[in-house]
Scaffold this motif. Sequence first.
Motif, PDB file in Angstrom:
ATOM      1  N   LYS A  64       0.834  -1.199   0.000  1.00  0.00           N
ATOM      2  CA  LYS A  64       0.000   0.000   0.000  1.00  0.00           C
ATOM      3  C   LYS A  64       0.871   1.252   0.000  1.00  0.00           C
ATOM      4  N   ALA A  65       0.344   2.305  -0.594  1.00  0.00           N
ATOM      5  CA  ALA A  65       1.011   3.609  -0.609  1.00  0.00           C
ATOM      6  C   ALA A  65      -0.073   4.688  -0.584  1.00  0.00           C
ATOM      7  N   THR A  66       0.313   5.915  -0.276  1.00  0.00           N
ATOM      8  CA  THR A  66      -0.667   7.008  -0.233  1.00  0.00           C
ATOM      9  C   THR A  66      -0.164   8.227  -0.997  1.00  0.00           C
ATOM     10  N   SER A  77      -9.834  -3.702  -6.820  1.00  0.00           N
ATOM     11  CA  SER A  77      -9.335  -2.376  -6.438  1.00  0.00           C
ATOM     12  C   SER A  77      -9.226  -2.217  -4.932  1.00  0.00           C
ATOM     13  N   THR A  78      -8.123  -1.655  -4.506  1.00  0.00           N
ATOM     14  CA  THR A  78      -7.919  -1.304  -3.101  1.00  0.00           C
ATOM     15  C   THR A  78      -7.784   0.206  -2.948  1.00  0.00           C
ATOM     16  N   ALA A  79      -8.053   0.945  -4.019  1.00  0.00           N
ATOM     17  CA  ALA A  79      -7.905   2.400  -3.990  1.00  0.00           C
ATOM     18  C   ALA A  79      -9.043   3.037  -3.193  1.00  0.00           C
ATOM     19  N   THR A  80      -8.688   3.833  -2.173  1.00  0.00           N
ATOM     20  CA  THR A  80      -9.693   4.497  -1.345  1.00  0.00           C
ATOM     21  C   THR A  80      -9.396   5.988  -1.236  1.00  0.00           C
ATOM     22  N   LEU A  81     -10.417   6.754  -0.869  1.00  0.00           N
ATOM     23  CA  LEU A  81     -10.336   8.204  -0.715  1.00  0.00           C
ATOM     24  C   LEU A  81     -10.879   8.581   0.658  1.00  0.00           C
ATOM     25  N   ARG A  82     -10.220   9.549   1.316  1.00  0.00           N
ATOM     26  CA  ARG A  82     -10.732  10.032   2.596  1.00  0.00           C
ATOM     27  C   ARG A  82     -10.115  11.388   2.902  1.00  0.00           C
ATOM     28  N   LEU A  83     -10.884  12.258   3.526  1.00  0.00           N
ATOM     29  CA  LEU A  83     -10.358  13.548   3.966  1.00  0.00           C
ATOM     30  C   LEU A  83      -9.709  13.395   5.337  1.00  0.00           C
ATOM     31  N   TYR A  84      -8.656  14.193   5.545  1.00  0.00           N
ATOM     32  CA  TYR A  84      -7.939  14.204   6.818  1.00  0.00           C
ATOM     33  C   TYR A  84      -7.733  15.643   7.264  1.00  0.00           C
ATOM     34  N   ALA A  85      -7.735  15.840   8.582  1.00  0.00           N
ATOM     35  CA  ALA A  85      -7.306  17.099   9.190  1.00  0.00           C
ATOM     36  C   ALA A  85      -5.961  16.773   9.828  1.00  0.00           C
ATOM     37  N   GLY A  86      -4.878  17.116   9.149  1.00  0.00           N
ATOM     38  CA  GLY A  86      -3.559  16.675   9.602  1.00  0.00           C
ATOM     39  C   GLY A  86      -3.494  15.167   9.480  1.00  0.00           C
ATOM     40  N   ASP A  87      -3.317  14.467  10.610  1.00  0.00           N
ATOM     41  CA  ASP A  87      -3.271  12.997  10.599  1.00  0.00           C
ATOM     42  C   ASP A  87      -4.558  12.364  11.118  1.00  0.00           C
ATOM     43  N   ALA A 127      -8.343  11.220  10.585  1.00  0.00           N
ATOM     44  CA  ALA A 127      -9.328  10.903   9.541  1.00  0.00           C
ATOM     45  C   ALA A 127     -10.659  11.575   9.858  1.00  0.00           C
ATOM     46  N   LYS A 128     -11.317  12.098   8.824  1.00  0.00           N
ATOM     47  CA  LYS A 128     -12.615  12.764   8.969  1.00  0.00           C
ATOM     48  C   LYS A 128     -13.623  12.068   8.051  1.00  0.00           C
ATOM     49  N   GLY A 129     -14.881  12.026   8.463  1.00  0.00           N
ATOM     50  CA  GLY A 129     -15.914  11.422   7.629  1.00  0.00           C
ATOM     51  C   GLY A 129     -15.661   9.935   7.433  1.00  0.00           C
ATOM     52  N   THR A 130     -16.105   9.420   6.293  1.00  0.00           N
ATOM     53  CA  THR A 130     -15.923   7.994   6.011  1.00  0.00           C
ATOM     54  C   THR A 130     -15.153   7.808   4.711  1.00  0.00           C
ATOM     55  N   GLU A 131     -14.603   6.619   4.567  1.00  0.00           N
ATOM     56  CA  GLU A 131     -13.823   6.259   3.394  1.00  0.00           C
ATOM     57  C   GLU A 131     -14.744   6.030   2.194  1.00  0.00           C
ATOM     58  N   ALA A 132     -14.254   6.353   0.986  1.00  0.00           N
ATOM     59  CA  ALA A 132     -15.014   6.120  -0.247  1.00  0.00           C
ATOM     60  C   ALA A 132     -14.097   5.434  -1.258  1.00  0.00           C
ATOM     61  N   ARG A 133     -14.695   4.851  -2.289  1.00  0.00           N
ATOM     62  CA  ARG A 133     -13.940   4.154  -3.334  1.00  0.00           C
ATOM     63  C   ARG A 133     -14.456   4.534  -4.707  1.00  0.00           C
ATOM     64  N   ARG A 153      -6.608  12.092   1.132  1.00  0.00           N
ATOM     65  CA  ARG A 153      -5.685  10.955   1.040  1.00  0.00           C
ATOM     66  C   ARG A 153      -6.241   9.925   0.059  1.00  0.00           C
ATOM     67  N   PHE A 154      -5.414   9.596  -0.935  1.00  0.00           N
ATOM     68  CA  PHE A 154      -5.720   8.563  -1.926  1.00  0.00           C
ATOM     69  C   PHE A 154      -4.806   7.389  -1.604  1.00  0.00           C
ATOM     70  N   THR A 155      -5.386   6.307  -1.089  1.00  0.00           N
ATOM     71  CA  THR A 155      -4.619   5.134  -0.700  1.00  0.00           C
ATOM     72  C   THR A 155      -4.737   4.092  -1.803  1.00  0.00           C
ATOM     73  N   ILE A 156      -3.610   3.559  -2.236  1.00  0.00           N
ATOM     74  CA  ILE A 156      -3.607   2.615  -3.354  1.00  0.00           C
ATOM     75  C   ILE A 156      -2.818   1.362  -3.001  1.00  0.00           C
ATOM     76  N   GLY A 157      -3.150   0.272  -3.671  1.00  0.00           N
ATOM     77  CA  GLY A 157      -2.438  -0.994  -3.522  1.00  0.00           C
ATOM     78  C   GLY A 157      -1.876  -1.402  -4.872  1.00  0.00           C
ATOM     79  N   TYR A 158      -1.673  -2.707  -5.056  1.00  0.00           N
ATOM     80  CA  TYR A 158      -1.130  -3.205  -6.324  1.00  0.00           C
ATOM     81  C   TYR A 158      -2.037  -2.837  -7.488  1.00  0.00           C
ATOM     82  N   TYR A 159      -3.359  -2.974  -7.297  1.00  0.00           N
ATOM     83  CA  TYR A 159      -4.301  -2.483  -8.308  1.00  0.00           C
ATOM     84  C   TYR A 159      -4.629  -1.053  -7.930  1.00  0.00           C
ATOM     85  N   GLY A 160      -4.261  -0.138  -8.777  1.00  0.00           N
ATOM     86  CA  GLY A 160      -4.337   1.276  -8.422  1.00  0.00           C
ATOM     87  C   GLY A 160      -5.543   1.989  -8.982  1.00  0.00           C
TER      88      GLY A 160
END
Length: 193
Positions: free
Chosen positions: A47-49, A82-92, A94-100, A127-134
């Motif tokens: 995983k990477a971000t 797909s393991t790609a997710t999206l989420r808003l952050y305030a600094g470190d 997490a805010k709200g919920t994750e989306a794909r 934050r856009f979090t991705i895995g092997y399938y991006g």
Amino acid sequence: MAEMISYPTGYTTNGSITGTNYKSSIGKGSDVANRTGNDYAKSTGSKATIDYSFDFSAIPSDAVIESVSCAVKGHCENTSKSTATLRLYAGDTAKGTEARFTSTTDNVVTLDTGTWTAEEVKNMKLRFTIGYYGGLVSGATVTVVYKLGESIYMRISGAVVEGNKVYKNVNGAWVETQASEAFEEGKKYRLKT
């Protein structure tokens, strides 16, 4: 009420990411066409971000945040893996919920953003979090609706200045008071310098 809109102003990465054009695919106000092949952001590890930053520095520190909305345009490489997710952050934090992204062609995902303070908005990142399938983010817009707190703002020599104390004459004595209580509706006031 006031509204401020921001597009990504920069990004940082964490982890090893492949792809040739993903870095230039999103920028201030960008909304690029579908991209395929080597343009996908993929992780070479598990995983990477990619954290996209926004500029809300003009929102006063005493503002009351009424709402935050975030729409992200993009797509995933493979809908079933797909393991790609999206989420808003305030600094470190997490805010709200994750989306794909759920499509291999560009679509718009609206994020649940949660509640925010003015200080948190100034440290916002997507934050856009991705895995092997991006996947690929090809555009993002964040809208913040806010109202001003109890401060009074004046324009002096072209600059907007925030007053920090308000006084009202009560029975001949000047008493510090809240800005909302210092002025009477329908009455005109003049700044004396």
